[in-house]
Design an enzyme around this catalytic site. Structure first.
Site, mmCIF file in Angstrom:
data_model
loop_
_atom_site.group_PDB
_atom_site.id
_atom_site.type_symbol
_atom_site.label_atom_id
_atom_site.label_comp_id
_atom_site.label_asym_id
_atom_site.label_seq_id
_atom_site.Cartn_x
_atom_site.Cartn_y
_atom_site.Cartn_z
ATOM 1 N N ARG A 98 -0.552 2.295 12.877
ATOM 2 C CA ARG A 98 -1.398 0.756 12.690
ATOM 3 C C ARG A 98 -0.711 0.359 10.819
ATOM 4 O O ARG A 98 -1.754 -0.151 9.907
ATOM 5 C CB ARG A 98 -3.210 0.690 13.204
ATOM 6 C CG ARG A 98 -3.263 1.585 11.637
ATOM 7 C CD ARG A 98 -4.786 1.563 13.053
ATOM 8 N NE ARG A 98 -6.252 2.249 12.763
ATOM 9 C CZ ARG A 98 -7.591 2.138 11.983
ATOM 10 N NH1 ARG A 98 -7.637 1.673 13.051
ATOM 11 N NH2 ARG A 98 -8.004 2.874 11.115
ATOM 12 N N HIS A 99 -0.643 0.958 10.300
ATOM 13 C CA HIS A 99 -0.332 1.018 9.045
ATOM 14 C C HIS A 99 1.303 1.040 8.469
ATOM 15 O O HIS A 99 1.927 1.143 9.358
ATOM 16 C CB HIS A 99 -0.994 2.525 8.495
ATOM 17 C CG HIS A 99 -1.999 3.059 8.747
ATOM 18 N ND1 HIS A 99 -2.571 3.912 9.440
ATOM 19 C CD2 HIS A 99 -2.824 2.022 7.637
ATOM 20 C CE1 HIS A 99 -4.225 3.397 8.311
ATOM 21 N NE2 HIS A 99 -4.298 2.965 7.961
ATOM 22 N N ARG A 125 -2.115 -7.038 12.247
ATOM 23 C CA ARG A 125 -2.817 -5.635 12.990
ATOM 24 C C ARG A 125 -3.108 -6.838 13.618
ATOM 25 O O ARG A 125 -3.822 -6.304 15.329
ATOM 26 C CB ARG A 125 -4.019 -5.026 11.907
ATOM 27 C CG ARG A 125 -4.195 -3.906 12.657
ATOM 28 C CD ARG A 125 -5.141 -3.243 11.671
ATOM 29 N NE ARG A 125 -4.787 -2.207 10.745
ATOM 30 C CZ ARG A 125 -5.386 -1.842 10.028
ATOM 31 N NH1 ARG A 125 -7.026 -1.217 10.144
ATOM 32 N NH2 ARG A 125 -4.344 -1.006 9.181
ATOM 33 N N GLU A 143 0.189 3.545 0.523
ATOM 34 C CA GLU A 143 0.328 5.672 1.559
ATOM 35 C C GLU A 143 1.071 5.454 2.560
ATOM 36 O O GLU A 143 1.964 5.240 2.849
ATOM 37 C CB GLU A 143 -1.548 4.763 2.276
ATOM 38 C CG GLU A 143 -2.154 4.157 1.649
ATOM 39 C CD GLU A 143 -3.318 3.614 2.405
ATOM 40 O OE1 GLU A 143 -3.036 3.120 3.590
ATOM 41 O OE2 GLU A 143 -4.223 2.924 1.471
ATOM 42 N N GLU A 159 -10.332 -1.975 13.531
ATOM 43 C CA GLU A 159 -11.170 -2.526 12.238
ATOM 44 C C GLU A 159 -9.836 -3.678 11.623
ATOM 45 O O GLU A 159 -8.596 -3.155 11.659
ATOM 46 C CB GLU A 159 -11.382 -1.767 10.942
ATOM 47 C CG GLU A 159 -11.578 -2.482 10.175
ATOM 48 C CD GLU A 159 -10.225 -2.217 9.091
ATOM 49 O OE1 GLU A 159 -10.000 -3.829 8.246
ATOM 50 O OE2 GLU A 159 -9.998 -1.263 8.398
ATOM 51 N N ARG A 209 0.932 -1.061 -0.378
ATOM 52 C CA ARG A 209 -0.385 0.034 0.054
ATOM 53 C C ARG A 209 0.684 1.195 -0.117
ATOM 54 O O ARG A 209 1.454 1.585 0.753
ATOM 55 C CB ARG A 209 -0.745 -0.471 1.622
ATOM 56 C CG ARG A 209 -1.683 -0.906 1.254
ATOM 57 C CD ARG A 209 -3.397 -1.205 0.344
ATOM 58 N NE ARG A 209 -3.938 -1.859 0.201
ATOM 59 C CZ ARG A 209 -5.212 -2.462 1.223
ATOM 60 N NH1 ARG A 209 -5.190 -1.912 2.188
ATOM 61 N NH2 ARG A 209 -5.283 -4.200 0.833
ATOM 62 N N SER A 217 -11.775 -6.022 6.616
ATOM 63 C CA SER A 217 -12.461 -5.580 5.610
ATOM 64 C C SER A 217 -13.641 -6.751 4.422
ATOM 65 O O SER A 217 -12.536 -7.220 3.581
ATOM 66 C CB SER A 217 -12.369 -4.350 4.960
ATOM 67 O OG SER A 217 -13.435 -4.118 4.033
#
Length: 538
Positions: A315-316, A512, A309, A461, A307, A464
C-alpha cells in the site's frame, strides 16, 4: 605417306568417359533450371491472374501512414453501442484482441475498444470478400489496430468471449492502421485472466506476474480490467471536485519544490536546485494552511505527493496523487470531519450509480464483495481511538501493544468492525497527541489526545486529518516539542502571526482509495506508472 600421317602418331578418339559424364550432368542441370524457371514463370502468371481476379483488393490491406493528409469526416462507431444498431452498417477503429481462422474461407476476430469487445466475422463472399482477403486478415497480429466496416448482425446464442454478446459484425472492409513491430511480452487475454481460472482450469494458461506487468505496463494497461480501474480512478477525481466545488471550495495548486524538509527530514527527497538544494513536497499541508491564513476559507488540491520512505509494501508508493482539502472552522473541528464524511459518501454513491459496469469488469478478474457503507439515519460508524483499542483488546490483543495501530492490527480491527457493524467504511477520532504532527491541535480536556481523525476502508487508513493549530505561540511551542525550530519555517509561522481563522482538513491517497474500493490487494495496480523504492521505470 606424308609426315602428318605418320603411323607413330595416336588416333583422335573423342571425349573421355569422365568428360562425357560432366557434359551430361551440365545438360541435366540446364534442363532442370529451365524447367524451374518455366514453373516459376507459370506460377507468377497464375498468381497475377488470381490477383487480377481478386474482387476485394480495395477492401483490405494496410492504410498509408496517417499524416493528417485528408479528413473525410466519416463518423466512427463505438462497440458499446452496437446492440442497438442491428442491421446497420458501422465503421469502427479497434484492436484485434484475438483471431481464429477456420479453413481458408472464414476468420473470426475479437475486436476491442477500451473495456468493450465484440466478435467480427469475415467469410468468402462472391464479388465482395476474396480468399486473399480472408488469408490476409487471418495473418493480422494480435493487438494490431484496424479500421473495420461491416453490418451489425443479431446472433442466435450469446457470444461468451465478448462483452457485447448479442451481436457480431459481418465484415465488408478491413484495413490496417498500425501493426506490431516485434513480439508482445504477453497476450492481453492472458493478462486479463482471473487467478481463479489459472488455479481451477484443466487448460494450461500462462500466468502473468505483477512484476512482468509493471515492466511492460503499456500492454498491461490495455486489459479491460486496467481500463476499468483507471476510469474509476478518474471518476473519483471528478466526484471529489464536484462535491467540494458545490460546498464552496476552490481548487489551488501549491508548489512541489520546497526550501526546507518541513514535516520530517528523513522522509523527503532532496534535489539539486541551482547552487543549493530543494525538497520534493511531502504534502500540500503547509500551503493549504497558508491559503486559509490568506482568507481563502475553503480550498482543495489534487496533485503529486512524494515520500522518501523505504516501504516496500502492498500500500505504499514513493509518489502518489494526494486529494487534499482545508477549511475554516466556525465552532468545532467536527465540521471538517462531517464535510469529509459527506465527501466520501458522495464518491461511493457516485461510483455505485454511474460505474457499475466498470466495477463488474474489475470483479471478473479480482473477485470481491461489493464495498459496503452505512446509510440512513444511523450514519457512518464513528469510534474514538480508545473505543477501537477496546475492540481489539476484547479480541485478544494486548493493550500495551496498542499505543498505535500496526498494519496487522488495523486490518484485524477492520475485520471485527465488518463482522459487528457490517460496514467497510468507518471513522476513528481522538488519536493520541504523540502520534500526530506538530501542527495538530490538542484536545481541550485531555492534553494527551488530539483533535484528529483517520478514515478507513476495508480495515486500512485512507485519510488522516485534524484541526490545525492557528495560534503562533501555541504553534511554536508544539514545534519545539517535536524537535522543529520555528525559525526554520519562518514564512509559515509568520502567516499565523498575522491572524488566522481556526481551521482543519485532511489528505487522501487517491490510489489507495481505488485499491481498497475495488479490493485490488496491491496499490501498484491502481497507479498508472507506479513509483516505489525499487521502480523508476517505465
Amino acid at each position: 605417306m606424308s609426315d602428318s600421317q605418320s603411323p607413330d602418331q595416336p588416333q583422335n578418339t573423342g571425349p573421355s568417359k569422365s568428360e562425357l559424364k560432366k557434359l551430361a550432368k551440365a545438360a541435366e542441370k540446364e534442363k532442370r533450371a529451365a524447367e524451374k524457371a518455366a514453373k516459376q514463370q507459370e506460377l507468377a502468371a497464375q498468381q497475377k491472374a488470381e490477383a487480377d481476379l481478386d474482387c476485394a483488393t480495395s477492401f483490405y490491406g494496410a492504410l498509408p501512414l496517417n499524416q493528417s493528409q485528408s479528413r473525410p469526416r466519416r463518423p466512427r462507431d463505438k462497440i458499446a453501442d452496437l446492440s442497438s444498431r442491428v442491421g446497420e452498417i458501422v465503421v469502427l477503429r479497434a484492436r484485434v484482441q484475438t483471431s481464429r481462422a477456420q479453413g481458408n474461407k472464414m476468420v473470426f476476430l475479437n475486436l476491442r475498444q477500451t473495456t468493450d469487445t465484440v466478435q467480427a466475422l469475415l467469410t468468402v463472399t462472391p464479388e465482395k470478400v476474396s480468399k486473399q482477403m480472408v488469408k490476409w486478415t487471418a495473418g493480422l497480429a494480435d493487438e494490431s489496430i484496424i479500421l473495420v466496416e461491416g453490418t451489425v448482425t443479431k446472433v442466435q446464442e450469446p457470444i461468451k468471449s465478448a462483452s457485447v454478446s448479442d451481436v457480431e459484425i459481418h465484415v465488408h472492409q478491413i484495413h490496417l492502421i498500425s501493426g506490431i513491430d516485434g513480439r508482445l511480452p504477453f497476450s492481453v487475454e492472458d493478462a486479463a485472466r482471473p487467478d481463479t481460472d489459472l488455479e481451477t482450469s484443466d487448460v494450461q494458461y500462462n500466468r502473468v506476474l505483477l512484476e512482468t506487468r509493471l515492466n511492460n505496463r503499456i500492454v498491461d494497461l490495455r486489459t479491460q480490467t486496467s481500463q476499468a480501474i483507471f476510469k474509476i480512478q478518474s471518476a473519483i477525481g471528478d466526484l471529489f471536485r464536484e462535491y467540494l466545488s458545490s460546498h464552496g471550495f476552490i481548487e489551488i495548486h501549491s508548489p512541489k519544490l520546497q526550501g526546507a524538509a518541513t514535516e520530517s527530514g528523513a522522509s523527503v527527497f532532496k534535489v539539486g536546485y541551482f547552487k543549493g538544494n530543494a525538497y520534493l513536497g511531502q504534502s500540500p499541508q503547509l500551503a493549504k494552511q497558508m491559503a486559509i491564513a490568506a482568507d481563502f476559507e475553503r480550498v482543495y488540491e489534487i496533485g503529486p505527493v512524494f515520500r522518501a520512505e523505504d516501504s516496500n509494501t502492498h500500500r505504499h508508493l514513493t509518489e502518489f496523487i494526494g486529494l487534499d482539502l482545508e477549511m475554516t472552522i466556525e465552532e468545532h473541528y467536527h465540521e471538517v470531519l462531517e464535510v469529509l464524511d459527506g465527501l466520501f459518501l458522495s464518491i461511493f454513491r457516485g461510483l455505485r450509480e454511474k460505474y457499475t459496469k466498470e466495477i463488474g469488469v474489475v470483479q471478473k478478474q479480482f473477485p470481491a464483495d461489493d464495498f459496503k457503507w452505512r446509510e440512513g439515519l444511523e450514519g457512518t460508524l464513528r469510534l474514538t481511538f480508545r473505543e477501537a483499542v477496546d475492540i481489539l483488546v476484547e479480541d485478544g490483543v494486548r493493550r500495551e501493544d496498542l499505543d498505535d495501530f500496526s498494519t496487522e492490527n488495523e486490518k484485524r480491527l477492520g475485520r471485527l468492525i465488518k463482522a459487528k457493524y457490517d460496514t467497510d467504511y468507518y471513522i476513528i477520532d481522538k488519536f493520541p497527541m504523540a502520534l500526530r504532527p506538530f501542527y495538530t491541535m490538542r484536545d481541550s480536556e485531555d492534553p494527551t489526545l488530539s483533535n484528529s481523525y483517520d478514515f478507513f476502508m476495508r480495515g486500512e487508513e485512507i485519510l488522516s486529518g485534524a484541526q490545525r493549530i492557528h495560534d503562533p505561540a501555541v504553534l511554536c511551542e508544539a514545534m519545539r516539542s517535536k524537535g522543529v525550530d520555528p525559525e526554520s519555517m519562518k514564512p509559515y509561522v509568520d502567516g499565523f502571526r498575522m491572524g488566522c481563522n481556526p481551521h482543519g482538513g485532511g489528505g487522501i491517497g487517491l490510489e489507495r482509495v481505488v485499491m481498497l474500493f475495488l479490493k485490488l490487494n496491491n496499490i501498484r495496480r491502481a497507479s498508472l506508472f507506479p513509483r516505489d523504492p525499487k521502480r523508476l521505470e517505465p
